[in-house]
Write an enzyme that holds these catalytic residues in place. Sequence first.
Site, PDB file in Angstrom:
ATOM      1  N   ALA A  81      63.205  37.873   3.375  1.00  0.00           N
ATOM      2  CA  ALA A  81      61.921  38.540   3.145  1.00  0.00           C
ATOM      3  C   ALA A  81      60.901  37.926   4.082  1.00  0.00           C
ATOM      4  O   ALA A  81      60.855  36.715   4.221  1.00  0.00           O
ATOM      5  CB  ALA A  81      61.483  38.328   1.704  1.00  0.00           C
ATOM      6  N   SER A  82      60.118  38.770   4.753  1.00  0.00           N
ATOM      7  CA  SER A  82      59.058  38.182   5.572  1.00  0.00           C
ATOM      8  C   SER A  82      57.786  38.150   4.759  1.00  0.00           C
ATOM      9  O   SER A  82      57.261  39.176   4.366  1.00  0.00           O
ATOM     10  CB  SER A  82      58.874  38.957   6.878  1.00  0.00           C
ATOM     11  OG  SER A  82      59.050  40.324   6.681  1.00  0.00           O
ATOM     12  N   CYS A  83      57.349  36.951   4.455  1.00  0.00           N
ATOM     13  CA  CYS A  83      56.138  36.784   3.661  1.00  0.00           C
ATOM     14  C   CYS A  83      54.985  36.470   4.577  1.00  0.00           C
ATOM     15  O   CYS A  83      55.067  35.542   5.365  1.00  0.00           O
ATOM     16  CB  CYS A  83      56.302  35.615   2.709  1.00  0.00           C
ATOM     17  SG  CYS A  83      57.622  35.880   1.571  1.00  0.00           S
ATOM     18  N   ILE A  84      53.934  37.239   4.506  1.00  0.00           N
ATOM     19  CA  ILE A  84      52.771  36.895   5.314  1.00  0.00           C
ATOM     20  C   ILE A  84      51.518  36.929   4.466  1.00  0.00           C
ATOM     21  O   ILE A  84      51.537  37.380   3.374  1.00  0.00           O
ATOM     22  CB  ILE A  84      52.583  37.791   6.555  1.00  0.00           C
ATOM     23  CG1 ILE A  84      52.409  39.249   6.161  1.00  0.00           C
ATOM     24  CG2 ILE A  84      53.747  37.611   7.491  1.00  0.00           C
ATOM     25  CD1 ILE A  84      52.001  40.134   7.311  1.00  0.00           C
ATOM     26  N   PRO A  98      55.236  31.637  -1.132  1.00  0.00           N
ATOM     27  CA  PRO A  98      55.451  32.867  -0.364  1.00  0.00           C
ATOM     28  C   PRO A  98      54.441  33.966  -0.650  1.00  0.00           C
ATOM     29  O   PRO A  98      54.786  35.043  -1.110  1.00  0.00           O
ATOM     30  CB  PRO A  98      56.855  33.294  -0.793  1.00  0.00           C
ATOM     31  CG  PRO A  98      56.993  32.775  -2.186  1.00  0.00           C
ATOM     32  CD  PRO A  98      56.189  31.510  -2.252  1.00  0.00           C
TER      33      PRO A  98
END
Lengths: 103, 409
Positions: free
Chosen positions: A100-103, B295
């Site tokens: 998952a790309s968390c930004i 996150p």
Amino acid sequence: MATKTIAGISVDVSGEGYMNDPSQWTKEIATEIAKEEGIDLTEKHFELISWIRTKVMSGEALTIRGIGKSGIVDIKEFYQLFPGAPLKKATKISGVPKPASCI
Amino acid sequence: MKKLLILGAGTGGTIMANKMRKVLERDEWDITIVDQFKTHYYQPGFLFIPFGMYKKNDVIKPKSDFFPVGLNVIYSKIDKIEPENNRVLLEEGVVLNYDYLIIATGTRTAPEETPGLKGDLWYKDIFDFYTIEGALALADYFKTWKGGKLVVNIAELPYKCPVAPLEFVFFADAFFTERGLRDKVEITYVTPLPGAFTKPRATKMLGELLKDKNIHIIPDFNIAEVDNVNKKIIDYAGVEVPFDCLVSVPTNMGDPMIERSGMGDELNFVPTDKYTLQSQKAENIFVIGDAANVPTSKAGSVVHFEADILQENLMCAIEGRPFTAKFDGHANCYIETGYGKGTLIDFNYDTEPLAGSFPFPGIGPFGLLKVSRMNHYGKLIFRWIYWHILLKGKEMPIDSEMQMAGKKL
């Protein structure tokens, strides 16, 4: 959730073809998914796959930077092993969920 | 006397100092805050500076304006934390002991992590806008720029305020249109993400906005180096993007002090329980804001929501009770889209940004994933709220926990 038979084994996969349960993974499964991605796996691939699986199964987040510091490959070599979208391909072949790309 | 020590007097540290000073008895608890700088920057304002909408004075105030009475303030660099000894070493041998520690040292840009980024063209044709210096240099540059290829590149995830580079290109589109230069400016958004944003619905909406504004997007681009001679950025797969002006969001890293303390991950962010905000290293250390590896977005709204959770859980720890507050990853971001309009996203660990409306007693509602004039005003009003309410730890009419009211599934 869907199931798919890879290398003769029925496994749970996501809509995008990532394995949901890393414990169902075998080397034969990796070889077959890699073929679909146009990659012939070498020993170096398997060394990195094993590192990725250990990392993910211990709950750590996977990043390209992290792989570059794995001691197995640098980032350029990582791109050579899994051309195009290395993180996506490597995780798919390693039998772990899509990062998952968390930004 | 028991001691609460706070490292970092940015948004998170300042809010926590105000909140904890209110709830901890003055004759029982010393509260000390440490920061190396005396100026507080309103960081969301940096985005407005390159386009001449804010000046330097609009985004700075003395940190001391926001500290409560009864707080010990030390302006010093921090050498390291010694979690096993419950103490922090400052420069020049000063030692601070603590019973509880809050780490709020944030994140910084690290352009030196990308070969060539801080090269010959740095602050000549290559800029950042996440520092006051970069934003001001870019404002000067844009005053006389005649146009060309404007490339906005995000070096690496995670980075602070994930919507800011999108707002930057939306502003650039409007700015150069108003100057009659838009046909001479080619804007390209180059990102390591697979699209404009992470989550499906926001990505679709923001991707369409980019298209409407004739802004090109190059996704899945992981920058390997900047070629200063031929003015192009190159990714690990060998893809090259030429630029005349490069605006970079450099790699974000936690404070080097975290690394010296042996408490960071590969980007110097502190491994932290994403629900309780307790450090994974020691039970009496808590982490708030960008410094933590949780996150969710690195953004002021997240810090503000975390502060409520942290206050409650810190009191639980102090009073020897199990934790009762749980952070849900709530983030809330106004997104400027240019021409006096904006949009809004509201999300958490589990719920992606959805369309609908966002209730805000007294001012709202604001439209979610919709472009409206009201959302732009929301962003402007926020600067006042930030200085006068948020930093001082006063109550806001928004829940820390994300609410589903108004959202459409």
